[in-house]
Design a protein around this motif. Structure first.
Motif, PDB file in Angstrom:
ATOM      1  N   ASP A 132     -14.367 -41.776  90.771  1.00 10.65           N
ATOM      2  CA  ASP A 132     -13.224 -40.880  90.592  1.00 10.65           C
ATOM      3  C   ASP A 132     -13.522 -39.443  91.002  1.00 10.65           C
ATOM      4  N   ALA A 133     -14.677 -39.191  91.645  1.00 18.59           N
ATOM      5  CA  ALA A 133     -15.075 -37.827  92.003  1.00 18.59           C
ATOM      6  C   ALA A 133     -14.503 -37.447  93.368  1.00 18.59           C
ATOM      7  N   HIS A 134     -14.439 -36.132  93.588  1.00 18.91           N
ATOM      8  CA  HIS A 134     -14.004 -35.584  94.871  1.00 18.91           C
ATOM      9  C   HIS A 134     -15.182 -34.822  95.460  1.00 18.91           C
ATOM     10  N   GLN A 135     -15.643 -35.272  96.611  1.00 19.33           N
ATOM     11  CA  GLN A 135     -16.900 -34.771  97.158  1.00 19.33           C
ATOM     12  C   GLN A 135     -16.875 -33.269  97.388  1.00 19.33           C
ATOM     13  N   ARG A 136     -15.834 -32.752  98.009  1.00 23.13           N
ATOM     14  CA  ARG A 136     -15.796 -31.323  98.337  1.00 23.13           C
ATOM     15  C   ARG A 136     -15.684 -30.467  97.084  1.00 23.13           C
ATOM     16  N   ALA A 138     -16.794 -31.340  94.123  1.00 20.49           N
ATOM     17  CA  ALA A 138     -18.105 -31.421  93.490  1.00 20.49           C
ATOM     18  C   ALA A 138     -19.106 -30.515  94.191  1.00 20.49           C
ATOM     19  N   ALA A 139     -18.978 -30.384  95.516  1.00 24.06           N
ATOM     20  CA  ALA A 139     -19.867 -29.482  96.250  1.00 24.06           C
ATOM     21  C   ALA A 139     -19.676 -28.046  95.794  1.00 24.06           C
ATOM     22  N   VAL A 140     -18.432 -27.670  95.514  1.00 27.01           N
ATOM     23  CA  VAL A 140     -18.168 -26.323  94.993  1.00 27.01           C
ATOM     24  C   VAL A 140     -18.836 -26.141  93.630  1.00 27.01           C
ATOM     25  N   GLU A 185     -20.588 -39.275  82.011  1.00 20.89           N
ATOM     26  CA  GLU A 185     -19.577 -40.041  82.741  1.00 20.89           C
ATOM     27  C   GLU A 185     -18.171 -39.771  82.211  1.00 20.89           C
ATOM     28  N   LEU A 186     -17.869 -38.495  82.001  1.00 24.67           N
ATOM     29  CA  LEU A 186     -16.520 -38.091  81.623  1.00 24.67           C
ATOM     30  C   LEU A 186     -15.607 -38.131  82.844  1.00 24.67           C
ATOM     31  N   PRO A 187     -14.288 -38.022  82.661  1.00 24.95           N
ATOM     32  CA  PRO A 187     -13.406 -37.895  83.824  1.00 24.95           C
ATOM     33  C   PRO A 187     -13.821 -36.714  84.699  1.00 24.95           C
ATOM     34  N   PHE A 188     -13.533 -36.811  85.991  1.00 23.94           N
ATOM     35  CA  PHE A 188     -14.059 -35.845  86.950  1.00 23.94           C
ATOM     36  C   PHE A 188     -13.665 -34.411  86.598  1.00 23.94           C
ATOM     37  N   VAL A 189     -12.406 -34.191  86.251  1.00 23.17           N
ATOM     38  CA  VAL A 189     -11.944 -32.829  85.960  1.00 23.17           C
ATOM     39  C   VAL A 189     -12.683 -32.265  84.755  1.00 23.17           C
ATOM     40  N   ALA A 190     -12.837 -33.080  83.703  1.00 28.14           N
ATOM     41  CA  ALA A 190     -13.562 -32.615  82.519  1.00 28.14           C
ATOM     42  C   ALA A 190     -15.025 -32.330  82.851  1.00 28.14           C
ATOM     43  N   THR A 191     -15.621 -33.183  83.680  1.00 28.25           N
ATOM     44  CA  THR A 191     -17.014 -32.966  84.083  1.00 28.25           C
ATOM     45  C   THR A 191     -17.158 -31.660  84.847  1.00 28.25           C
ATOM     46  N   LEU A 192     -16.261 -31.415  85.787  1.00 27.11           N
ATOM     47  CA  LEU A 192     -16.345 -30.200  86.592  1.00 27.11           C
ATOM     48  C   LEU A 192     -16.147 -28.952  85.740  1.00 27.11           C
ATOM     49  N   LEU A 193     -15.179 -28.977  84.833  1.00 31.07           N
ATOM     50  CA  LEU A 193     -14.936 -27.808  83.978  1.00 31.07           C
ATOM     51  C   LEU A 193     -16.128 -27.536  83.069  1.00 31.07           C
ATOM     52  N   ALA A 194     -16.747 -28.599  82.540  1.00 35.07           N
ATOM     53  CA  ALA A 194     -17.912 -28.416  81.683  1.00 35.07           C
ATOM     54  C   ALA A 194     -19.087 -27.855  82.477  1.00 35.07           C
TER      55      ALA A 194
END
Length: 283
Positions: A132-136, A138-140, A185-194
Motif C-alpha cells: 500500500d506504499a507510494h514509492q515517491r 516514501a522517498a520524500v 506495518e501501519l497504513p501508509f499515511v499513518a506510517t509517513l506522518l509518524a
C-alpha cells in the motif's frame, strides 16, 4: 623543496636529525573510543547492505521468499541496534580514557551513516516493497529523515548540551523509532506522518536526557531485549509478530513520553524558582 649544489649541479636534501624525524600526528592516532566509533559506521553500512541484498533485490527480481526478506530486515535492524551500542560505549570510553582529537568528527560521520543513511534507506525500500506504499512519497519521507539527522548532528557540533539534556531526540533513538514505525506495518499515511513527526522531534528543542548512569543501563537492556524480539520474529517463533509489534509500539510510546517528563521537570523547576523569588521578597 630540493636544493641544487652550484658545483655538482645535483640535487640534495638537508639531512634530518634523528630526534627531528617525523612522527605520526596525534590527530591520526586512533584511540579505543575511535575504534568503537568505526564499529558504529561499519554496522550502519552493513545494515544498508542487508536491506539491499535481502529485501530490495529479491523484490526487484520477483522472488517470493518472504522468509529471506524477514531475516534480512531483522538483521539490518539488529545491526542498527549494534551501532547504537557502539555509539553508547564510545562516549563512555572516551570519558574514561584518552580520546583522539578527531574523535568528535568520527562520531558525527559514523552517526550519519548508521542513524541517518541506514534508516532513511530502510524507509525508501519500504516504500518500494510495501503493497500500500507510494514509492515517491516514501522517498520524500526518507529524505526528511536524512536531512533531520544531518541538521541535528550539525547543531550538536555547535551547541553544548546543558544540565545533562539534549535538545531534540538523539539520532540513535530517532533512527530506531523510525525503523519501529516501519515494522509496525501501519497504513501508509499513518506510517509517513509518524516518520515525519519523529524527524521533527530530532530537530526540535524538546529536551531528552543524556544516556548516563542508570539510564544508560536501561537503554542497553532495551537494546538487548529488542534484539531478542527481532530474532524471535525472524525465526518465526510463536507470537513473534505480536512480540515485535509490542516492542515497536513501546519504542514509539517511550519516544513520546520522555519529553513529557522533561517538560514537567522544567515546569516544576520554574514554579520552584518563582516560589523562592516570592519568598525572598517577603520582608
Amino acid at each position: 623543496m630540493t636544493v641544487t649544489d652550484p658545483e655538482t649541479r645535483t640535487g640534495w636534501v638537508p639531512e634530518v636529525a634523528e630526534d627531528e624525524e617525523e612522527e605520526m600526528p596525534l590527530s591520526l592516532r586512533l584511540s579505543i573510543a575511535d575504534t568503537l566509533t568505526l564499529g558504529n559506521a561499519t554496522c550502519g553500512f552493513m545494515a544498508v547492505y542487508f536491506t539491499t541484498t535481502g529485501i530490495l533485490i529479491p523484490h526487484l527480481t520477483g522472488s517470493q521468499e518472504t522468509g529471506m526478506a524477514r531475516h534480512s530486515a531483522a538483521t539490518a535492524v539488529i545491526l542498527m541496534l549494534c551501532a547504537a551500542v557502539f555509539d553508547l560505549f564510545d562516549g563512555l570510553v572516551a570519558r574514561k580514557l584518552r580520546s583522539s582529537p578527531m574523535g568528535a568528527e568520527l562520531d558525527n560521520l559514523s552517526d550519519l551513516i548508521s542513524f541517518g543513511l541506514a534508516p532513511a534507506y530502510f524507509v525508501l525500500v519500504y516504500g518500494m516493497v510495501a503493497d500500500d506504499a507510494h514509492q515517491r512519497v516514501a522517498a520524500v519521507g526518507a529524505i526528511v529523515v536524512l536531512l533531520a539527522v544531518v541538521l541535528r548532528l550539525a547543531r550538536f557540533s555547535c551547541v553544548t548540551p546543558t544540565n545533562g539534556m539534549f535538545q531534540g531526540m538523539p539520532s540513535p533513538f530517532g533512527a530506531l523509532t523510525v525503523v519501529a514505525i516501519v515494522l509496525l506495518e501501519l497504513p501508509f499515511v499513518a506510517t509517513l506522518l509518524a516518520i515525519i513527526g519523529t524527524a521533527w522531534l530530532m530537530v526540535s528543542r524538546v529536551e531528552y536526557p543524556k544516556p548516563r548512569g542508570r539510564l544508560a543501563v536501561a537503554m542497553l537492556a532495551w537494546i538487548v531485549l529488542s534484539m531478542g524480539l527481532l530474532s524471535a520474529w525472524a525465526f518465526g517463533a510463536p507470537s513473534g509478530q505480536l512480540l515485535l509489534q509490542t516492542g515497536c509500539a513501546l519504542q514509539l510510546v517511550t519516544g513520546a513520553v520522555i519529553p513529557l517528563f522533561a517538560t514537567a521537570r522544567r515546569v516544576n523547576n520554574f514554579r520552584g524558582n518563582r516560589r523562592e523569588a516570592r519568598a525572598a521578597q517577603i520582608p
